[in-house]
Design a protein around this motif. Structure first.
Motif, PDB file in Angstrom:
ATOM      1  N   UNK A 305       0.874  -1.187   0.000  1.00  0.00           N
ATOM      2  CA  UNK A 305       0.000   0.000   0.000  1.00  0.00           C
ATOM      3  C   UNK A 305       0.901   1.224   0.000  1.00  0.00           C
ATOM      4  N   UNK A 306       0.848   2.011  -1.093  1.00  0.00           N
ATOM      5  CA  UNK A 306       1.860   3.057  -1.281  1.00  0.00           C
ATOM      6  C   UNK A 306       1.366   4.465  -0.981  1.00  0.00           C
ATOM      7  N   UNK A 307       0.064   4.648  -0.853  1.00  0.00           N
ATOM      8  CA  UNK A 307      -0.494   5.992  -0.723  1.00  0.00           C
ATOM      9  C   UNK A 307      -1.855   5.877  -0.048  1.00  0.00           C
ATOM     10  N   UNK A 308      -2.489   6.994   0.311  1.00  0.00           N
ATOM     11  CA  UNK A 308      -3.739   6.917   1.088  1.00  0.00           C
ATOM     12  C   UNK A 308      -4.825   6.073   0.431  1.00  0.00           C
ATOM     13  N   UNK A 309      -5.003   6.201  -0.881  1.00  0.00           N
ATOM     14  CA  UNK A 309      -6.036   5.415  -1.562  1.00  0.00           C
ATOM     15  C   UNK A 309      -5.738   3.922  -1.456  1.00  0.00           C
ATOM     16  N   UNK A 312      -6.417   2.600   2.116  1.00  0.00           N
ATOM     17  CA  UNK A 312      -7.852   2.472   2.361  1.00  0.00           C
ATOM     18  C   UNK A 312      -8.378   1.158   1.782  1.00  0.00           C
ATOM     19  N   UNK A 313      -8.000   0.847   0.540  1.00  0.00           N
ATOM     20  CA  UNK A 313      -8.435  -0.409  -0.083  1.00  0.00           C
ATOM     21  C   UNK A 313      -7.877  -1.616   0.680  1.00  0.00           C
ATOM     22  N   UNK A 314      -6.621  -1.505   1.122  1.00  0.00           N
ATOM     23  CA  UNK A 314      -5.990  -2.635   1.808  1.00  0.00           C
ATOM     24  C   UNK A 314      -6.658  -2.917   3.147  1.00  0.00           C
ATOM     25  N   UNK A 315      -6.999  -1.862   3.886  1.00  0.00           N
ATOM     26  CA  UNK A 315      -7.689  -2.068   5.166  1.00  0.00           C
ATOM     27  C   UNK A 315      -9.002  -2.814   4.971  1.00  0.00           C
ATOM     28  N   UNK A 316      -9.628  -2.643   3.812  1.00  0.00           N
ATOM     29  CA  UNK A 316     -10.934  -3.264   3.584  1.00  0.00           C
ATOM     30  C   UNK A 316     -10.818  -4.768   3.327  1.00  0.00           C
ATOM     31  N   UNK A 317      -9.613  -5.269   3.054  1.00  0.00           N
ATOM     32  CA  UNK A 317      -9.518  -6.696   2.719  1.00  0.00           C
ATOM     33  C   UNK A 317      -8.799  -7.533   3.778  1.00  0.00           C
ATOM     34  N   UNK A 318      -8.285  -6.906   4.838  1.00  0.00           N
ATOM     35  CA  UNK A 318      -7.573  -7.712   5.855  1.00  0.00           C
ATOM     36  C   UNK A 318      -8.578  -8.498   6.708  1.00  0.00           C
ATOM     37  N   UNK A 319      -8.078  -9.592   7.288  1.00  0.00           N
ATOM     38  CA  UNK A 319      -8.917 -10.409   8.169  1.00  0.00           C
ATOM     39  C   UNK A 319      -9.370  -9.582   9.369  1.00  0.00           C
ATOM     40  N   UNK A 320     -10.537  -9.915   9.937  1.00  0.00           N
ATOM     41  CA  UNK A 320     -11.052  -9.102  11.051  1.00  0.00           C
ATOM     42  C   UNK A 320     -10.198  -9.230  12.311  1.00  0.00           C
ATOM     43  N   UNK A 321     -10.358  -8.277  13.284  1.00  0.00           N
ATOM     44  CA  UNK A 321      -9.669  -8.401  14.577  1.00  0.00           C
ATOM     45  C   UNK A 321     -10.057  -9.737  15.211  1.00  0.00           C
ATOM     46  N   UNK A 322      -9.186 -10.316  16.031  1.00  0.00           N
ATOM     47  CA  UNK A 322      -7.912  -9.743  16.503  1.00  0.00           C
ATOM     48  C   UNK A 322      -6.698 -10.156  15.670  1.00  0.00           C
ATOM     49  N   UNK A 323      -6.843 -10.342  14.347  1.00  0.00           N
ATOM     50  CA  UNK A 323      -5.681 -10.660  13.509  1.00  0.00           C
ATOM     51  C   UNK A 323      -4.627  -9.557  13.674  1.00  0.00           C
ATOM     52  N   UNK A 345      -4.498   9.031   5.905  1.00  0.00           N
ATOM     53  CA  UNK A 345      -4.991   7.649   6.023  1.00  0.00           C
ATOM     54  C   UNK A 345      -5.820   7.518   7.297  1.00  0.00           C
ATOM     55  N   UNK A 346      -6.973   6.875   7.197  1.00  0.00           N
ATOM     56  CA  UNK A 346      -7.848   6.682   8.362  1.00  0.00           C
ATOM     57  C   UNK A 346      -7.450   5.410   9.112  1.00  0.00           C
ATOM     58  N   UNK A 347      -6.543   5.570  10.077  1.00  0.00           N
ATOM     59  CA  UNK A 347      -6.050   4.402  10.812  1.00  0.00           C
ATOM     60  C   UNK A 347      -7.030   3.902  11.863  1.00  0.00           C
ATOM     61  N   UNK A 348      -8.141   4.621  12.084  1.00  0.00           N
ATOM     62  CA  UNK A 348      -9.138   4.108  13.032  1.00  0.00           C
ATOM     63  C   UNK A 348      -9.752   2.810  12.500  1.00  0.00           C
ATOM     64  N   UNK A 368       1.356   9.118  14.182  1.00  0.00           N
ATOM     65  CA  UNK A 368       0.046   9.131  13.515  1.00  0.00           C
ATOM     66  C   UNK A 368      -0.926   8.168  14.204  1.00  0.00           C
ATOM     67  N   UNK A 369      -0.452   6.968  14.579  1.00  0.00           N
ATOM     68  CA  UNK A 369      -1.314   5.978  15.249  1.00  0.00           C
ATOM     69  C   UNK A 369      -1.718   6.439  16.638  1.00  0.00           C
ATOM     70  N   UNK A 370      -0.799   7.128  17.296  1.00  0.00           N
ATOM     71  CA  UNK A 370      -1.089   7.679  18.634  1.00  0.00           C
ATOM     72  C   UNK A 370      -2.280   8.637  18.538  1.00  0.00           C
ATOM     73  N   UNK A 371      -2.246   9.520  17.549  1.00  0.00           N
ATOM     74  CA  UNK A 371      -3.330  10.497  17.367  1.00  0.00           C
ATOM     75  C   UNK A 371      -4.641   9.786  17.011  1.00  0.00           C
TER      76      UNK A 371
END
Length: 412
Positions: A305-309, A312-323, A345-348, A368-371
């Protein structure tokens, strides 16, 4: 298409031979594939070599900020139903790498070529493509890439009056603006998750209205064209309204969108959607992306994942928590040295996942993750991060050079 009997000139043959020799020397010295340096040498000896190599091919160019390497692979797989294909499948997508790839095959009928966004107009001029696929435009490599509106303008001017059939994403206003100067455009409703680069109209600067999946400019009337192909769930709808199932081993909505655009390209060359989509199932991984590798007793899935777009797409395909998720970010030359994009990037979306952070710019990412109120640990190495995770699946998301580092470490 001219016959394959057209001989290359003596100078062109010399250029090809010299380029291959330099590439082989580079590989022997352990400096990568050698395709770029080989191509540079060949183009120095014959500046018209790219045009000469392309003259016997039916060429498809693929350009976008995200997904061009994968889409190039999918199109190449589909077109093999119609004849031999040469492609720059490893992603060397500037003129030197493209020249090197085309020099590698004298038997091919089709050339399926990924092109860096900044070089599209020039490569289109040299290769006289039959078809050009334009997938998306979004912010990337902020320290050196032109602002996206300027890239769209560059495409628009470079493709004006092109004889090529343009396959373009109707859901990306920047792509629509760029493609609209061409006389022969086939629109694909491929979707667009990331919308933050197209809130103002590329035509007049007015504010974009975005009701549902539609978009239009309230000021000048620039609007989403009517698509003739569409991604609909797990199917591609063709211009006749028939729905064809998408068979992919690659994960995520973005790859279904890539398959829809690829099916539209294949149809230009007479390959029916059913045949094209079935052939795309062969693609399991693309230059290491989506590979699952065993490392330290865990199953690591490698995601680029190289940029914000792209994030965003990558977050949508990862396995659910607590992976567990390992994030790795560098800011070397090939990545772009400006990491301010991390704030876009929306890290929430990672809430609930245990997160480990590695890479050259792990501290930038940590801030960024802290914020974003995420729970994470900063690690010095991939090995350390993996050992903090329980046995089982780990999602590893990295930007460009961080991804190459990961592949070397896990022996992929």
């Amino acid at each position: 298409m001219s016959g394959n009997s057209d001989p290359l000139s003596p100078r062109a043959k010399l250029a090809v031979t010299a380029g291959k020799a330099v590439a082989a020397a580079s590989r022997a010295a352990g400096r990568g594939s050698g395709s770029v340096i080989g191509g540079r040498v060949a183009l120095k000896l014959d500046p018209d070599l790219l045009a000469r190599l392309a003259q016997n091919l039916d060429v498809v160019l693929v350009s976008a900020t995200n997904g061009k390497t994968t889409t190039t692979r999918l199109i190449a797989e589909a077109l093999r139903a119609a004849g031999p294909v040469v492609s720059n499948a490893l992603g060397a997508n500037m003129p030197a790498g493209i020249t090197s790839a085309l020099a590698g095959s004298s038997e091919a009928r089709y050339g399926v070529i990924e092109v860096d966004e900044k070089y599209l107009a020039g490569v289109a001029r040299d290769t006289d493509p039959k078809c050009i696929a334009l997938l998306n435009l979004s912010r990337d490599q902020l320290d050196r890439a032109a602002e996206t509106r300027m890239l769209a303008e560059n495409w628009r001017e470079g493709l004006a009056g092109s004889k090529a059939v343009i396959i373009a994403n109707a859901d990306d206003p920047l792509v629509v603006w760029a493609a609209s100067s061409s006389p022969n455009v086939i629109w694909v409703a491929a979707g667009q998750m990331w919308k933050d680069d197209a809130w103002s109209c590329p035509s007049c600067g007015g504010v974009m209205q975005r009701p549902g999946d539609d978009w239009f400019c309230g000021e000048c009337g620039f609007r989403r064209p009517t698509p003739s192909w569409a991604l609909s769930g797990d199917h591609v709808l063709d211009p006749h309204g028939s729905a064809w199932p998408i068979h992919l081993q690659l994960p995520g909505r973005a790859n279904k969108a890539n398959a829809a655009s690829s099916a539209a390209v294949a149809a230009v060359f007479g390959v029916p959607p059913q045949v094209a989509l079935e052939r795309m199932y062969q693609v399991q991984a693309v230059a290491g992306r989506y590979d699952v590798v065993q490392f330290e007793g865990r199953d690591l899935r490698l995601l680029l994942a190289k940029n914000p777009a792209g994030w965003l797409e990558t977050f949508s395909l990862i396995d659910p928590p607590p992976t567990p998720v390992i994030l790795s970010v560098n800011a070397r030359g090939a990545d772009g040295t400006d990491t301010s994009w991390l704030w876009d990037v929306d890290y929430t979306r990672l809430t609930g996942h245990p997160i480990c952070v590695v890479g050259d710019r792990r501290l930038d990412l940590a801030v960024r993750l802290e914020v974003a109120n995420q729970q994470f640990q900063v690690c010095d190495t991939l090995d350390q991060a993996v050992q903090l995770c329980p046995p089982g699946r780990i999602e590893v998301i990295a930007n460009y050079t961080a991804f190459q580092d990961l592949r070397r470490r896990v022996g992929n």
